[in-house]
Design a protein around this motif. Structure first.
Motif, PDB file in Angstrom:
ATOM      1  N   CYS A 130      30.529  53.569 -36.612  1.00 56.09           N
ATOM      2  CA  CYS A 130      29.283  53.359 -35.874  1.00 56.09           C
ATOM      3  C   CYS A 130      28.075  53.826 -36.682  1.00 56.09           C
ATOM      4  O   CYS A 130      26.994  53.228 -36.588  1.00 56.09           O
ATOM      5  N   TYR A 131      28.242  54.867 -37.467  1.00 55.48           N
ATOM      6  CA  TYR A 131      27.155  55.338 -38.331  1.00 55.48           C
ATOM      7  C   TYR A 131      26.764  54.243 -39.320  1.00 55.48           C
ATOM      8  O   TYR A 131      25.574  53.964 -39.535  1.00 55.48           O
ATOM      9  N   ARG A 132      27.765  53.597 -39.930  1.00 56.58           N
ATOM     10  CA  ARG A 132      27.472  52.521 -40.885  1.00 56.58           C
ATOM     11  C   ARG A 132      26.872  51.305 -40.175  1.00 56.58           C
ATOM     12  O   ARG A 132      25.990  50.642 -40.713  1.00 56.58           O
ATOM     13  N   LEU A 133      27.347  51.025 -38.969  1.00 59.49           N
ATOM     14  CA  LEU A 133      26.780  49.908 -38.214  1.00 59.49           C
ATOM     15  C   LEU A 133      25.310  50.172 -37.875  1.00 59.49           C
ATOM     16  O   LEU A 133      24.452  49.299 -38.037  1.00 59.49           O
ATOM     17  N   ARG A 134      25.007  51.380 -37.417  1.00 60.61           N
ATOM     18  CA  ARG A 134      23.610  51.709 -37.079  1.00 60.61           C
ATOM     19  C   ARG A 134      22.732  51.699 -38.324  1.00 60.61           C
ATOM     20  O   ARG A 134      21.580  51.273 -38.287  1.00 60.61           O
ATOM     21  N   SER A 135      23.295  52.154 -39.449  1.00 58.77           N
ATOM     22  CA  SER A 135      22.526  52.136 -40.702  1.00 58.77           C
ATOM     23  C   SER A 135      22.206  50.718 -41.132  1.00 58.77           C
ATOM     24  O   SER A 135      21.200  50.474 -41.817  1.00 58.77           O
ATOM     25  N   ALA A 136      23.074  49.773 -40.727  1.00 55.49           N
ATOM     26  CA  ALA A 136      22.851  48.362 -41.059  1.00 55.49           C
ATOM     27  C   ALA A 136      21.978  47.646 -40.031  1.00 55.49           C
ATOM     28  O   ALA A 136      21.756  46.435 -40.145  1.00 55.49           O
ATOM     29  N   GLY A 137      21.485  48.381 -39.036  1.00 56.35           N
ATOM     30  CA  GLY A 137      20.563  47.796 -38.064  1.00 56.35           C
ATOM     31  C   GLY A 137      21.183  47.369 -36.746  1.00 56.35           C
ATOM     32  O   GLY A 137      20.480  46.838 -35.877  1.00 56.35           O
ATOM     33  N   TRP A 138      22.484  47.600 -36.562  1.00 58.27           N
ATOM     34  CA  TRP A 138      23.146  47.240 -35.310  1.00 58.27           C
ATOM     35  C   TRP A 138      23.000  48.355 -34.285  1.00 58.27           C
ATOM     36  O   TRP A 138      22.738  49.503 -34.622  1.00 58.27           O
ATOM     37  N   ARG A 139      23.251  48.017 -33.012  1.00 58.79           N
ATOM     38  CA  ARG A 139      23.176  48.998 -31.933  1.00 58.79           C
ATOM     39  C   ARG A 139      24.550  49.245 -31.330  1.00 58.79           C
ATOM     40  O   ARG A 139      25.412  48.362 -31.325  1.00 58.79           O
ATOM     41  N   ILE A 140      24.715  50.452 -30.783  1.00 60.83           N
ATOM     42  CA  ILE A 140      25.918  50.836 -30.045  1.00 60.83           C
ATOM     43  C   ILE A 140      25.489  51.056 -28.602  1.00 60.83           C
ATOM     44  O   ILE A 140      24.558  51.826 -28.340  1.00 60.83           O
ATOM     45  N   GLN A 141      26.133  50.392 -27.649  1.00 60.13           N
ATOM     46  CA  GLN A 141      25.747  50.498 -26.243  1.00 60.13           C
ATOM     47  C   GLN A 141      26.899  51.065 -25.415  1.00 60.13           C
ATOM     48  O   GLN A 141      28.031  50.574 -25.474  1.00 60.13           O
ATOM     49  N   ARG A 142      26.598  52.120 -24.667  1.00 60.35           N
ATOM     50  CA  ARG A 142      27.561  52.666 -23.707  1.00 60.35           C
ATOM     51  C   ARG A 142      27.061  52.328 -22.306  1.00 60.35           C
ATOM     52  O   ARG A 142      25.948  52.713 -21.929  1.00 60.35           O
ATOM     53  N   ILE A 143      27.868  51.605 -21.544  1.00 56.67           N
ATOM     54  CA  ILE A 143      27.414  51.139 -20.237  1.00 56.67           C
ATOM     55  C   ILE A 143      28.125  51.906 -19.119  1.00 56.67           C
ATOM     56  O   ILE A 143      29.236  52.419 -19.304  1.00 56.67           O
ATOM     57  N   PRO A 144      27.488  52.009 -17.935  1.00 54.86           N
ATOM     58  CA  PRO A 144      28.032  52.832 -16.846  1.00 54.86           C
ATOM     59  C   PRO A 144      29.121  52.124 -16.054  1.00 54.86           C
ATOM     60  O   PRO A 144      29.010  51.935 -14.836  1.00 54.86           O
ATOM     61  N   HIS A 145      30.187  51.743 -16.739  1.00 55.51           N
ATOM     62  CA  HIS A 145      31.306  51.064 -16.079  1.00 55.51           C
ATOM     63  C   HIS A 145      32.626  51.636 -16.591  1.00 55.51           C
ATOM     64  O   HIS A 145      32.720  52.095 -17.735  1.00 55.51           O
ATOM     65  N   GLU A 146      33.621  51.593 -15.734  1.00 54.08           N
ATOM     66  CA  GLU A 146      34.946  52.066 -16.118  1.00 54.08           C
ATOM     67  C   GLU A 146      35.502  51.178 -17.225  1.00 54.08           C
ATOM     68  O   GLU A 146      35.366  49.953 -17.185  1.00 54.08           O
ATOM     69  N   MET A 147      36.144  51.809 -18.216  1.00 52.45           N
ATOM     70  CA  MET A 147      36.709  51.054 -19.327  1.00 52.45           C
ATOM     71  C   MET A 147      38.217  51.299 -19.440  1.00 52.45           C
ATOM     72  O   MET A 147      39.012  50.359 -19.331  1.00 52.45           O
ATOM     73  N   THR A 148      38.620  52.550 -19.660  1.00 53.19           N
ATOM     74  CA  THR A 148      40.040  52.848 -19.833  1.00 53.19           C
ATOM     75  C   THR A 148      40.420  54.163 -19.163  1.00 53.19           C
ATOM     76  O   THR A 148      39.595  55.062 -18.994  1.00 53.19           O
ATOM     77  N   LEU A 149      41.710  54.248 -18.821  1.00 54.21           N
ATOM     78  CA  LEU A 149      42.336  55.503 -18.413  1.00 54.21           C
ATOM     79  C   LEU A 149      43.220  55.961 -19.555  1.00 54.21           C
ATOM     80  O   LEU A 149      44.062  55.194 -20.045  1.00 54.21           O
TER      81      LEU A 149
END
Length: 336
Positions: free
Chosen positions: A183-202
């Motif tokens: 994610c650090y490399r993705l953000r350095s390349a201009g991409w975004r990381i989004q965490r949304i308020p929904h259940e994903m995994t147990l």
């Protein structure tokens, strides 16, 4: 499972090693999906690969000649998935000890469609049995992170194939902490990381002993050190804040007080427990401010784990830099 289905835009990569019934539960949670699934096995001895063969489109058994890492497993799983289904635009990564929420994929796809600059979408990962042990409880607390634009994800996330390819995927040499580094490399390349308020995994952490907690913390220290080392030349300080904190509290501080006590008297050593208590109180109060609904007992357990964990993390930091110095191959630090 037939490989002739129309995969649409999304495929799934599951990784595992000796997950047993947890893997079956994971694959069962994906069974209703119309998406192709690749399972990657890292040298399991419990029949996981054979069990998965009837439930997924393809099984990848990693060659034991190279060190097993989750990063390597995800990379090879993504490569197999895209080889079989080259038109995919999204990949959902899932750890084999997790169960995917049935509504998650639709929500994740929607975010990607609405936000073309987003590389990774993740949601709430919860511990399956948070009351089974204080260590499981700590995992659930660790994963309760703020929503919105984030610095990184955990091991379960939905990634845009174009972004994943643009940064050459995971660093396969990382034995832990590979997701924040990606994610650090993705953000350095201009991409975004989004965490949304929904259940994903147990997630079934299955941590019942202090020794497991200690090894998990040691692995985190190794991850901090390796991430900091890999990006030490870019001037942005990735992971160095964590490494400095570990070294200060678990090595420099006690050594300094020991040295001063030899010069000025042994009473100075009494400052050591006071200092660690002050650190725990600071973490506790910060936790109470950020998590108003959390009980005092939970915040106290969390604060204690942060202080105790720094000593285990120091061992991980030292192990990384020692192996780097002597050019020793790094091995997985497993806590299960």
């Amino acid at each position: 499972m037939s490989a002739e289905r129309a995969p649409g835009k999304l495929g799934i990569v599951v990784i595992g090693r000796n997950e047993g019934e947890r893997l079956k539960a994971c694959l069962d949670s994906l069974a209703a999906s119309a998406y192709p699934i690749v399972y990657v096995d890292s040298g399991s001895t419990d029949g996981s690969a054979a069990q998965a063969a009837d439930m997924v489109d393809s099984v990848v058994r990693l060659d034991p000649a190279r060190p097993f890492t989750a990063a390597r497993a995800r990379n090879e799983g993504a490569a197999r998935l895209l080889e079989r289904f080259p038109g995919l635009t999204l990949i959902q990564f899932v750890d084999g000890d997790c169960v995917l929420d049935p509504a998650w994929l639709g929500r994740g796809i929607m975010v990607h469609e609405q936000s073309p600059g987003t590389a990774v979408v993740c949601g709430r990962r919860r511990e399956l049995h948070p009351d089974a042990s204080i260590y499981n409880r700590l995992c659930d607390m660790e994963w309760d992170t703020p929503t919105g634009e984030a610095d990184s994800s955990g091991g379960d996330f939905l990634v845009r194939v174009a972004a994943f390819r643009a940064v050459d995927g995971f660093n396969s040499d990382m034995i832990a902490g590979e997701e924040p580094e990606l994610c650090y490399r993705l953000r350095s390349a201009g991409w975004r990381i989004q965490r949304i308020p929904h259940e994903m995994t147990l997630h079934d952490a299955d941590i019942s002993r202090f020794s497991q907690f200690w090894l998990r913390a040691k692995r985190a220290g190794h991850a901090y050190a390796q991430g900091a080392y890999l990006h030490s030349g870019d001037g942005r300080g990735f992971r160095w804040r964590e490494v400095r904190s570990i070294i200060f509290y678990s090595a420099l501080l006690p050594l300094a007080l020991l040295f001063l006590s030899l010069l000025l008297g042994p009473l100075l050593l009494a400052l050591l427990p006071v200092t660690y208590l002050a650190l725990a109180v600071r973490v506790y109060l910060g936790r109470r401010v950020r998590k108003e609904s959390e009980t005092r007992a939970s915040a106290a357990i969390y604060a204690t784990s942060v202080v105790v964990g720094k000593f285990a993390q120091l061992l991980g930091v030292l192990e990384f830099f020692t192996s780097q110095w002597v050019k020793k191959p790094r091995e997985l630090i497993e806590y299960k």
